[in-house]
Design an enzyme around this catalytic site. Structure first.
Site, PDB file in Angstrom:
ATOM      1  N   GLU A  16       0.828  -1.208   0.000  1.00 36.49           N
ATOM      2  CA  GLU A  16       0.000   0.000   0.000  1.00 36.49           C
ATOM      3  C   GLU A  16       0.869   1.268   0.000  1.00 36.49           C
ATOM      4  O   GLU A  16       0.420   2.340   0.418  1.00 36.49           O
ATOM      5  CB  GLU A  16      -0.931   0.002   1.221  1.00 36.49           C
ATOM      6  CG  GLU A  16      -1.972  -1.098   1.200  1.00 36.49           C
ATOM      7  CD  GLU A  16      -2.967  -0.974   2.353  1.00 36.49           C
ATOM      8  OE1 GLU A  16      -2.644  -1.493   3.445  1.00 36.49           O
ATOM      9  OE2 GLU A  16      -4.011  -0.338   2.172  1.00 36.49           O
ATOM     10  N   LYS A 129      -5.947 -10.108   9.874  1.00 33.88           N
ATOM     11  CA  LYS A 129      -7.383 -10.385   9.772  1.00 33.88           C
ATOM     12  C   LYS A 129      -7.800 -11.633  10.557  1.00 33.88           C
ATOM     13  O   LYS A 129      -8.961 -11.754  10.934  1.00 33.88           O
ATOM     14  CB  LYS A 129      -7.792 -10.500   8.299  1.00 33.88           C
ATOM     15  CG  LYS A 129      -7.734  -9.162   7.542  1.00 33.88           C
ATOM     16  CD  LYS A 129      -8.203  -9.317   6.108  1.00 33.88           C
ATOM     17  CE  LYS A 129      -7.872  -8.128   5.223  1.00 33.88           C
ATOM     18  NZ  LYS A 129      -8.510  -6.883   5.605  1.00 33.88           N
ATOM     19  N   SER A 185      -6.291  -2.161   1.200  1.00 33.11           N
ATOM     20  CA  SER A 185      -6.572  -1.626  -0.132  1.00 33.11           C
ATOM     21  C   SER A 185      -6.907  -2.724  -1.131  1.00 33.11           C
ATOM     22  O   SER A 185      -6.742  -2.547  -2.336  1.00 33.11           O
ATOM     23  CB  SER A 185      -5.386  -0.783  -0.654  1.00 33.11           C
ATOM     24  OG  SER A 185      -5.209   0.356   0.156  1.00 33.11           O
ATOM     25  N   GLY A 217     -18.191 -15.726   0.936  1.00 28.53           N
ATOM     26  CA  GLY A 217     -18.649 -14.502   0.274  1.00 28.53           C
ATOM     27  C   GLY A 217     -20.074 -14.172   0.695  1.00 28.53           C
ATOM     28  O   GLY A 217     -20.904 -15.070   0.857  1.00 28.53           O
ATOM     29  N   ARG A 221     -24.803  -4.866   1.137  1.00 31.11           N
ATOM     30  CA  ARG A 221     -24.399  -3.467   0.954  1.00 31.11           C
ATOM     31  C   ARG A 221     -23.157  -3.221   1.818  1.00 31.11           C
ATOM     32  O   ARG A 221     -22.992  -3.825   2.881  1.00 31.11           O
ATOM     33  CB  ARG A 221     -25.541  -2.538   1.389  1.00 31.11           C
ATOM     34  CG  ARG A 221     -26.729  -2.604   0.428  1.00 31.11           C
ATOM     35  CD  ARG A 221     -27.938  -1.878   0.952  1.00 31.11           C
ATOM     36  NE  ARG A 221     -27.786  -0.426   0.990  1.00 31.11           N
ATOM     37  CZ  ARG A 221     -28.752   0.411   1.369  1.00 31.11           C
ATOM     38  NH1 ARG A 221     -29.939  -0.049   1.748  1.00 31.11           N
ATOM     39  NH2 ARG A 221     -28.553   1.720   1.381  1.00 31.11           N
ATOM     40  N   GLU A 222     -22.273  -2.341   1.351  1.00 27.62           N
ATOM     41  CA  GLU A 222     -21.028  -2.084   2.093  1.00 27.62           C
ATOM     42  C   GLU A 222     -21.111  -0.740   2.802  1.00 27.62           C
ATOM     43  O   GLU A 222     -21.255   0.306   2.162  1.00 27.62           O
ATOM     44  CB  GLU A 222     -19.830  -2.122   1.149  1.00 27.62           C
ATOM     45  CG  GLU A 222     -19.662  -3.523   0.583  1.00 27.62           C
ATOM     46  CD  GLU A 222     -18.249  -3.836   0.129  1.00 27.62           C
ATOM     47  OE1 GLU A 222     -17.281  -3.339   0.734  1.00 27.62           O
ATOM     48  OE2 GLU A 222     -18.146  -4.589  -0.844  1.00 27.62           O
ATOM     49  N   ASN A 311      -9.728  -0.836  10.270  1.00 26.44           N
ATOM     50  CA  ASN A 311      -8.472  -0.309   9.702  1.00 26.44           C
ATOM     51  C   ASN A 311      -7.973   0.756  10.666  1.00 26.44           C
ATOM     52  O   ASN A 311      -8.600   1.807  10.811  1.00 26.44           O
ATOM     53  CB  ASN A 311      -8.740   0.306   8.331  1.00 26.44           C
ATOM     54  CG  ASN A 311      -9.200  -0.751   7.343  1.00 26.44           C
ATOM     55  OD1 ASN A 311      -8.410  -1.550   6.865  1.00 26.44           O
ATOM     56  ND2 ASN A 311     -10.495  -0.781   7.064  1.00 26.44           N
ATOM     57  N   SER A 320     -11.041   8.428  -0.207  1.00 24.95           N
ATOM     58  CA  SER A 320     -11.181   7.657   1.039  1.00 24.95           C
ATOM     59  C   SER A 320     -12.335   8.166   1.898  1.00 24.95           C
ATOM     60  O   SER A 320     -12.613   9.371   1.947  1.00 24.95           O
ATOM     61  CB  SER A 320      -9.894   7.704   1.848  1.00 24.95           C
ATOM     62  OG  SER A 320      -8.828   7.100   1.157  1.00 24.95           O
TER      63      SER A 320
HETATM   64  N1  LIG Z   1     -16.466 -12.025   2.810  1.00 23.93           N
HETATM   65  C1  LIG Z   1     -16.724 -11.149   1.854  1.00 23.93           C
HETATM   66  N2  LIG Z   1     -17.909 -11.168   1.170  1.00 23.93           N
HETATM   67  C2  LIG Z   1     -18.163 -10.275   0.180  1.00 23.93           C
HETATM   68  N3  LIG Z   1     -17.302  -9.327  -0.211  1.00 23.93           N
HETATM   69  C3  LIG Z   1     -16.108  -9.264   0.404  1.00 23.93           C
HETATM   70  C4  LIG Z   1     -15.760 -10.159   1.471  1.00 23.93           C
HETATM   71  N4  LIG Z   1     -14.538  -9.849   1.902  1.00 23.93           N
HETATM   72  C5  LIG Z   1     -14.140  -8.826   1.139  1.00 23.93           C
HETATM   73  N5  LIG Z   1     -15.042  -8.473   0.237  1.00 23.93           N
HETATM   74  C6  LIG Z   1     -14.893  -7.418  -0.771  1.00 23.93           C
HETATM   75  O1  LIG Z   1     -13.528  -7.061  -0.836  1.00 23.93           O
HETATM   76  C7  LIG Z   1     -13.327  -5.724  -0.379  1.00 23.93           C
HETATM   77  C8  LIG Z   1     -12.029  -5.623   0.382  1.00 23.93           C
HETATM   78  O2  LIG Z   1     -12.073  -6.429   1.515  1.00 23.93           O
HETATM   79  P1  LIG Z   1     -11.373  -5.983   2.873  1.00 23.93           P
HETATM   80  O3  LIG Z   1     -12.010  -4.743   3.354  1.00 23.93           O
HETATM   81  O4  LIG Z   1     -11.371  -7.139   3.783  1.00 23.93           O
HETATM   82  O5  LIG Z   1      -9.904  -5.710   2.339  1.00 23.93           O
HETATM   83  P2  LIG Z   1      -8.772  -4.698   2.733  1.00 23.93           P
HETATM   84  O6  LIG Z   1      -7.652  -4.993   1.812  1.00 23.93           O
HETATM   85  O7  LIG Z   1      -8.505  -4.762   4.175  1.00 23.93           O
HETATM   86  O8  LIG Z   1      -9.404  -3.282   2.324  1.00 23.93           O
HETATM   87  P3  LIG Z   1      -9.258  -1.811   2.968  1.00 23.93           P
HETATM   88  O9  LIG Z   1      -8.274  -1.920   4.077  1.00 23.93           O
HETATM   89  O10 LIG Z   1      -8.766  -0.962   1.855  1.00 23.93           O
HETATM   90  O11 LIG Z   1     -10.648  -1.467   3.389  1.00 23.93           O
HETATM   91  C9  LIG Z   1     -14.571  -5.417   0.433  1.00 23.93           C
HETATM   92  O12 LIG Z   1     -14.802  -4.038   0.542  1.00 23.93           O
HETATM   93  C10 LIG Z   1     -15.631  -6.152  -0.374  1.00 23.93           C
HETATM   94  O13 LIG Z   1     -15.960  -5.468  -1.574  1.00 23.93           O
HETATM   95  C1  LIG Z   2      -5.715   2.435   3.275  1.00 24.12           C
HETATM   96  C2  LIG Z   2      -6.740   1.370   3.285  1.00 24.12           C
HETATM   97  N1  LIG Z   2      -6.235   0.148   3.852  1.00 24.12           N
HETATM   98  C3  LIG Z   2      -7.987   1.808   3.965  1.00 24.12           C
HETATM   99  O1  LIG Z   2      -8.477   1.076   4.800  1.00 24.12           O
HETATM  100  O2  LIG Z   2      -8.490   2.888   3.665  1.00 24.12           O
HETATM  101 MG   LIG Z   3     -12.035  -2.848   3.983  1.00 23.30          MG
HETATM  102 MG   LIG Z   4      -8.421  -3.255   5.558  1.00 25.07          MG
END
Ligand SMILES: Nc1ncnc2c1ncn2[C@@H]1O[C@H](COP(=O)(O)OP(=O)(O)OP(=O)(O)O)[C@@H](O)[C@H]1O
Ligand SMILES: C[C@@H](N)C(=O)O
Ligand SMILES: [Mg+2]
Ligand SMILES: [Mg+2]
EC number: 6.3.2.4
Length: 355
Positions: A16, A129, A185, A217, A221-222, A311, A320
């Protein structure tokens, strides 16, 4: 105190790296605005992708241009940087491993200089995680089914690997999400729908981290919620992200126009309230401090709210959520960075009494 020297620590030995540069640029801009300009002096310290620390003109140049510095002739271990000794308070805006995971936080704790954000425990638990989900489980927070793995299992002999895939398929079904345990990310994440995709995704995620997670999966909605504070924490309004892509991947996150941010999310008040409560619980569950953004899945048909992750150093880029959630909640960006620095100073004497 006037003209407090803020060590803006950015870049980092992480997938990142570029996101961190973008976050740092936004924070630097906010530190130059309004009262912040007379209160703080920015001391940029850039960690190259290869892990070397650079101050002075190079760090300034990366901050101004947004372009990583790739040359190696100026290699400096951190301790030989004159800037390091001059910092009054650190603002580490590093995302992912070697920055958001407790490593830098341990170093800064030993330096005995206050810093923005979570300490060693909160950062480490918030980054990994698998550990994060265990902490959430203990706190009674609902989440998707998952399985934690190691690289050694994935890269094991050809007799063991198929059994591992069988176990994942029967426990989690398709589609499932394969992730490096310590990243952000969406780097290294894949949504998989078949055995061959699963095998390839596990191999790919294992190239980023020795710990991996596979999650069931969910179609949902997120929603995201921002937290600010140390022991007295506040939750922001809840925001929603919508997009056309398969999931919220790297490109969707950081390409302008690929995702839409809706602040506040159009959801029932009770759902919003529940998400804010769960975000505060998640923050406490990992012992976070200062700031965090908590990500959720909301299954509208059933009303189910599942926590996805926390995060502890969320993005501050133009696309962001964290600064935008606070701006809508009544804290403009310049005030937000000021508050974060004040929270770091507030926490410092408490943490330094340990031992
Ligand atoms: N279990 C799941 N079911 C459905 N979608 C998922 C799942 N896990 C992850 N995703 C999708 O993948 C995206 C990224 O997942 P996650 O937030 O765990 O990753 P990250 O790399 O930690 O992201 P960030 O830190 O940037 O938020 C989610 O916002 C979603 O769109
Ligand atoms: C930077 C990225 N991991 C976020 O959670 O926004
Ligand atoms: Mg995330
Ligand atoms: Mg994350």
């Amino acid at each position: 105190m006037t003209n407090l020297r803020v060590g803006l620590l950015f870049g980092g030995r992480s997938g990142e790296h570029q996101v961190s540069i973008s976050s740092a640029r936004a924070i630097a801009q906010a530190l130059r605005k309004e009262q912040n300009a007379s209160k703080y002096k920015i001391q940029p310290v850039y960690i190259q992708q290869n892990g070397y620390w650079l101050g002075g003109e190079v760090a300034q140049e990366v901050l101004e241009s947004g372009i990583p510095y790739l040359e190696v002739e100026n290699m400096q271990p951190w301790r030989s940087l004159a800037e390091v000794a001059e910092v009054d308070v650190w603002f580490p805006i590093l995302h992912g491993p070697n920055g958001e995971d407790g490593t830098i936080q341990g170093l800064l704790t030993l330096m005995q200089i206050p810093f923005v954000g979570s300490g060693v425990l909160g950062s480490a638990l918030g980054m990994d995680k698998i550990a994060m989900k265990m902490a959430f489980e203990q706190a009674g927070l609902p989440q998707v089914k998952y399985k934690g793995l190691t690289r050694a299992q994935v890269w094991s002999n050809p007799c063991v690997f198929p059994k591992l895939c069988d176990e994942i398929e029967s426990a989690l079904n398709y589609p499932c999400f394969v992730k490096p345990a310590n990243l952000g990310s969406s780097v290294g994440i894949a949504k998989v729908r078949s055995r061959s995709e699963l095998e390839a995704a596990l191999d790919h995620a294992a190239s980023y981290d020795r710990r991996l997670i596979v999650e069931a999966g969910v179609v949902a909605r997120e929603l995201e919620c921002a937290i600010l504070g140390n022991d007295q924490t506040k939750a922001s309004v809840v925001g929603e992200i919508t997009f056309d892509s398969d999931f919220y991947d790297y490109e969707t996150k950081y390409t302008a126009g690929k995702a839409d941010l809706h602040i506040p999310a159009q959801i029932p008040d009770a759902v919003s309230q529940q998400i804010q409560d769960m975000a505060l619980q998640a923050f406490a569950a990992v012992d976070a401090a200062g700031l965090a953004r908590v990500d959720f899945f909301y299954v509208e048909a059933t009303g189910e709210i599942l926590i996805n992750e926390i995060n502890t150093l969320p993005g501050f880029t133009a696309t962001s959520m964290y600064p935008q959630l606070w701006a809508y909640s009544g804290i403009p960006f310049p005030e937000l960075v000021d508050r974060l620095i004040q929270l770091a100073l507030e926490r410092y004497p408490i943490d330094s009494t340990h031992g």
